[in-house]
Write a protein that holds these residues in place. Structure first.
Motif, mmCIF file in Angstrom:
data_model
loop_
_atom_site.group_PDB
_atom_site.id
_atom_site.type_symbol
_atom_site.label_atom_id
_atom_site.label_comp_id
_atom_site.label_asym_id
_atom_site.label_seq_id
_atom_site.Cartn_x
_atom_site.Cartn_y
_atom_site.Cartn_z
ATOM 1 N N MET A 55 0.827 -1.199 0.000
ATOM 2 C CA MET A 55 0.000 0.000 0.000
ATOM 3 C C MET A 55 0.867 1.258 0.000
ATOM 4 O O MET A 55 0.636 2.198 -0.755
ATOM 5 C CB MET A 55 -0.931 -0.009 1.212
ATOM 6 C CG MET A 55 -1.893 1.182 1.292
ATOM 7 S SD MET A 55 -1.204 2.653 2.121
ATOM 8 C CE MET A 55 -1.164 2.101 3.835
ATOM 9 N N VAL A 56 1.895 1.262 0.847
ATOM 10 C CA VAL A 56 2.793 2.415 0.922
ATOM 11 C C VAL A 56 3.519 2.615 -0.411
ATOM 12 O O VAL A 56 3.693 3.747 -0.883
ATOM 13 C CB VAL A 56 3.804 2.244 2.078
ATOM 14 C CG1 VAL A 56 4.871 3.324 2.030
ATOM 15 C CG2 VAL A 56 3.079 2.270 3.415
ATOM 16 N N LEU A 57 3.923 1.508 -1.046
ATOM 17 C CA LEU A 57 4.594 1.607 -2.342
ATOM 18 C C LEU A 57 3.665 2.217 -3.387
ATOM 19 O O LEU A 57 4.086 3.083 -4.167
ATOM 20 C CB LEU A 57 5.058 0.222 -2.804
ATOM 21 C CG LEU A 57 5.664 0.162 -4.215
ATOM 22 C CD1 LEU A 57 6.898 1.050 -4.317
ATOM 23 C CD2 LEU A 57 5.996 -1.282 -4.586
ATOM 24 N N ALA A 58 2.407 1.780 -3.424
ATOM 25 C CA ALA A 58 1.457 2.315 -4.402
ATOM 26 C C ALA A 58 1.270 3.814 -4.217
ATOM 27 O O ALA A 58 1.297 4.587 -5.193
ATOM 28 C CB ALA A 58 0.123 1.589 -4.275
ATOM 29 N N VAL A 59 1.096 4.250 -2.983
ATOM 30 C CA VAL A 59 0.923 5.680 -2.709
ATOM 31 C C VAL A 59 2.184 6.450 -3.080
ATOM 32 O O VAL A 59 2.124 7.538 -3.671
ATOM 33 C CB VAL A 59 0.572 5.895 -1.222
ATOM 34 C CG1 VAL A 59 0.547 7.387 -0.884
ATOM 35 C CG2 VAL A 59 -0.771 5.265 -0.895
ATOM 36 N N THR A 60 3.340 5.889 -2.764
ATOM 37 C CA THR A 60 4.612 6.555 -3.057
ATOM 38 C C THR A 60 4.841 6.682 -4.555
ATOM 39 O O THR A 60 5.287 7.732 -5.039
ATOM 40 C CB THR A 60 5.779 5.778 -2.418
ATOM 41 O OG1 THR A 60 5.557 5.673 -1.008
ATOM 42 C CG2 THR A 60 7.105 6.488 -2.664
ATOM 43 N N LEU A 61 4.534 5.632 -5.300
ATOM 44 C CA LEU A 61 4.719 5.684 -6.748
ATOM 45 C C LEU A 61 3.810 6.726 -7.386
ATOM 46 O O LEU A 61 4.233 7.479 -8.279
ATOM 47 C CB LEU A 61 4.448 4.304 -7.361
ATOM 48 C CG LEU A 61 5.482 3.218 -7.070
ATOM 49 C CD1 LEU A 61 5.021 1.884 -7.655
ATOM 50 C CD2 LEU A 61 6.849 3.598 -7.640
ATOM 51 N N VAL A 62 2.560 6.808 -6.927
ATOM 52 C CA VAL A 62 1.614 7.765 -7.513
ATOM 53 C C VAL A 62 2.015 9.197 -7.179
ATOM 54 O O VAL A 62 2.195 10.037 -8.077
ATOM 55 C CB VAL A 62 0.183 7.478 -7.026
ATOM 56 C CG1 VAL A 62 -0.756 8.606 -7.461
ATOM 57 C CG2 VAL A 62 -0.308 6.148 -7.570
ATOM 58 N N PHE A 63 2.171 9.493 -5.912
ATOM 59 C CA PHE A 63 2.405 10.878 -5.505
ATOM 60 C C PHE A 63 3.858 11.297 -5.697
ATOM 61 O O PHE A 63 4.136 12.453 -6.024
ATOM 62 C CB PHE A 63 1.947 11.070 -4.058
ATOM 63 C CG PHE A 63 0.457 11.035 -3.915
ATOM 64 C CD1 PHE A 63 -0.297 12.189 -4.050
ATOM 65 C CD2 PHE A 63 -0.205 9.842 -3.675
ATOM 66 C CE1 PHE A 63 -1.675 12.161 -3.939
ATOM 67 C CE2 PHE A 63 -1.580 9.796 -3.560
ATOM 68 C CZ PHE A 63 -2.327 10.963 -3.703
ATOM 69 N N GLY A 64 4.784 10.360 -5.514
ATOM 70 C CA GLY A 64 6.178 10.675 -5.833
ATOM 71 C C GLY A 64 6.370 10.855 -7.317
ATOM 72 O O GLY A 64 7.094 11.751 -7.771
#
Length: 216
Positions: A55-64
């Protein structure tokens, strides 16, 4: 080791930001790389996909990714809030859909793993703790957005590093004190005077031991 491993992306982000002379773009590249490494290494070490890391990776990839693509650091500043809101939503769903709420199940697994037994609390106390965690994550996410939109990037990074760490410590100490106060006297004595108790064989650990942490 696993607890330290969970904070790897945050350490990389702050380290690159300060070592690079406050380059938020480089720090964003770093947190994307560190989060990706965390997921892959976690799979290799523990032989399973950790859902919280995914979940953290998905959020990081999108917003990063949006920050790097549009050269706008507001998107990476959203990352902690989105993670906090997702955790709050998961706990809220677990609060209503399960006989034993999600926080209780999580803490019981940690107690079995650490102590070999479960400290009993009434359902009402677990409900209060669960609601407290929900409000904590919502408040943390809202505060992060307020700081992000009303102060400089440098202030946001420093407040996130020191201010949010202090808030996290205060909240978790308060939650533990409530837990300690509400636990039965027998369990309190058992927990803090384990040398007087006969050893017990630990229960089998469930493989699904995702922890609710402030991976921000």
């Amino acid at each position: 080791m696993k607890q330290l491993f969970d904070y790897l992306p945050v350490v990389v982000f702050f380290g690159l930001y300060f070592l690079s002379g406050r380059d938020i773009m480089l720090a964003t590249w770093g947190i994307i790389a560190a989060t990706s490494f965390q997921v892959i290494a976690g799979r290799l070490i523990w032989k399973r996909w950790h859902r919280l890391h995914l979940m953290v990776l998905a959020v990081t990839l999108v917003f990063g990714g949006l920050t790097l693509l549009l050269r706008d650091d507001v998107f990476i500043k959203w990352r902690p809030s989105i993670i906090s809101f997702v955790l709050a939503a998961v706990l809220l769903a677990g609060h209503f859909l399960r006989q034993r709420n999600l926080l209780q199940r999580l803490c019981e697994k940690l107690m079995v793993s650490g102590f070999g037994y479960v400290v009993a609390l009434p359902r009402r106390d677990w409900s209060r703790l669960n609601l407290a965690f929900i409000l904590y994550f919502v408040g943390l996410g809202a505060l992060n957005l307020y700081i992000a939109y009303n102060f400089s990037t440098d202030f946001w990074v420093n407040f996130k590093l020191f201010g949010f760490t202090a808030l996290q410590m205060v909240f978790y100490v308060g939650a533990f004190l409530y837990f300690y106060k509400r636990m039965p006297d027998a369990d309190r004595q058992r927990l803090f005077h384990q040398d007087k108790q006969p050893p017990e064989a630990p229960a089998k650990k469930d493989e699904d031991d995702d922890a609710v942490r402030d991976h921000q």
